[in-house]
Design an enzyme around this catalytic site. Structure first.
Site, short mmCIF file in Angstrom:
data_model
loop_
_atom_site.label_atom_id
_atom_site.label_comp_id
_atom_site.label_asym_id
_atom_site.label_seq_id
_atom_site.Cartn_x
_atom_site.Cartn_y
_atom_site.Cartn_z
N PRO A 1 0.80 -1.23 0.00
CG PRO A 1 -0.15 -1.14 2.12
CD PRO A 1 0.52 -2.08 1.16
CG ASN A 2 -0.25 4.29 1.26
OD1 ASN A 2 -1.20 4.85 0.73
ND2 ASN A 2 -0.33 3.71 2.44
NE ARG B 1 4.12 6.60 1.30
CZ ARG B 1 4.33 5.39 1.81
NH1 ARG B 1 4.71 4.38 1.05
NH2 ARG B 1 4.16 5.18 3.09
CE1 TYR C 1 8.88 5.16 2.56
CE2 TYR C 1 7.30 6.92 2.91
CZ TYR C 1 7.85 5.72 3.29
OH TYR C 1 7.39 5.08 4.42
CG ASN D 1 8.35 -2.04 0.03
OD1 ASN D 1 7.87 -2.16 1.17
ND2 ASN D 1 8.86 -0.91 -0.41
CB ALA E 1 1.57 0.15 6.14
CD GLU F 1 11.22 -7.28 5.26
OE1 GLU F 1 12.08 -7.99 5.84
OE2 GLU F 1 10.36 -6.63 5.88
CG HIS G 1 11.32 -2.21 4.01
ND1 HIS G 1 9.95 -2.16 3.97
CD2 HIS G 1 11.66 -3.38 4.59
CE1 HIS G 1 9.48 -3.27 4.54
NE2 HIS G 1 10.48 -4.02 4.92
NE ARG H 1 10.28 5.92 8.32
CZ ARG H 1 9.28 5.78 7.45
NH1 ARG H 1 9.35 4.84 6.52
NH2 ARG H 1 8.23 6.58 7.49
#
Ligand code: DQA
Length: 145
Positions: free
Chosen positions: A9-10, A17, A22, A73, A76, A97, A99, A106
């Protein structure tokens, strides 16, 4: 060699965003980047993005018998989704995985990754280059199988 790249998502909102986290490049730029790296490596790639957890579970299940590996990825859903973890375990394909940001530096809630528990490796915090590292890593992994 066929790999499936899944973005959660996103990720489709890249460029809009939180550019300070990002970056300013768009999702279309990311897809182009992934396709270019895979073409250089002679890898056939499909890139899938969804904002829906169930659609991501379906994509993982659909990869069984079709793809040699998965790069994901989960965005969230990284920090919440046991369903995505279980789907990765169910198909038992090599999975890596990725990111864009460094999830370990974070907020505390980003430090847990459920899907990561079914992945052989995580690349985090290198922007688009996280995907490049993941593609090269999974290629080597699949060659050794
Ligand atoms: C992300 C990190 C996640 O914590 C966040 O929810 C995202 C993007 C990344 O690529 O840095 O949506 O997966």
């Amino acid at each position: 060699m066929r790999i499936l790249v899944i973005n959660g998502p996103n990720i489709n909102m890249l460029g809009i965003r939180e550019p300070e986290i990002y970056g300013s490049k768009t999702y279309e730029d990311l897809v182009q980047f992934i396709e270019d790296v895979c073409a250089e490596q002679g890898i056939s790639v499909s890139v899938f993005q969804s904002n829906h957890e169930g659609a991501i579970v379906d994509a993982i299940q659909g990869a069984y018998g079709v793809y040699d590996g998965i790069i994901i990825n989960p965005a969230a859903y990284t920090h919440t989704s046991i369903a995505i973890l279980d789907a990765l375990k169910a198909v038992s394909l090599p999975a890596v995985e990725v990111h864009l940001s460094d999830i370990n530096t974070r907020e505390d809630f980003r430090r847990v990754s459920y899907p990561g528990m079914a992945c052989i490796k995580t690349f985090s915090g290198m922007g688009f280059d996280s995907y490049r590292h993941a593609i090269l890593f999974i290629r080597n992994q699949i060659f050794q199988m």
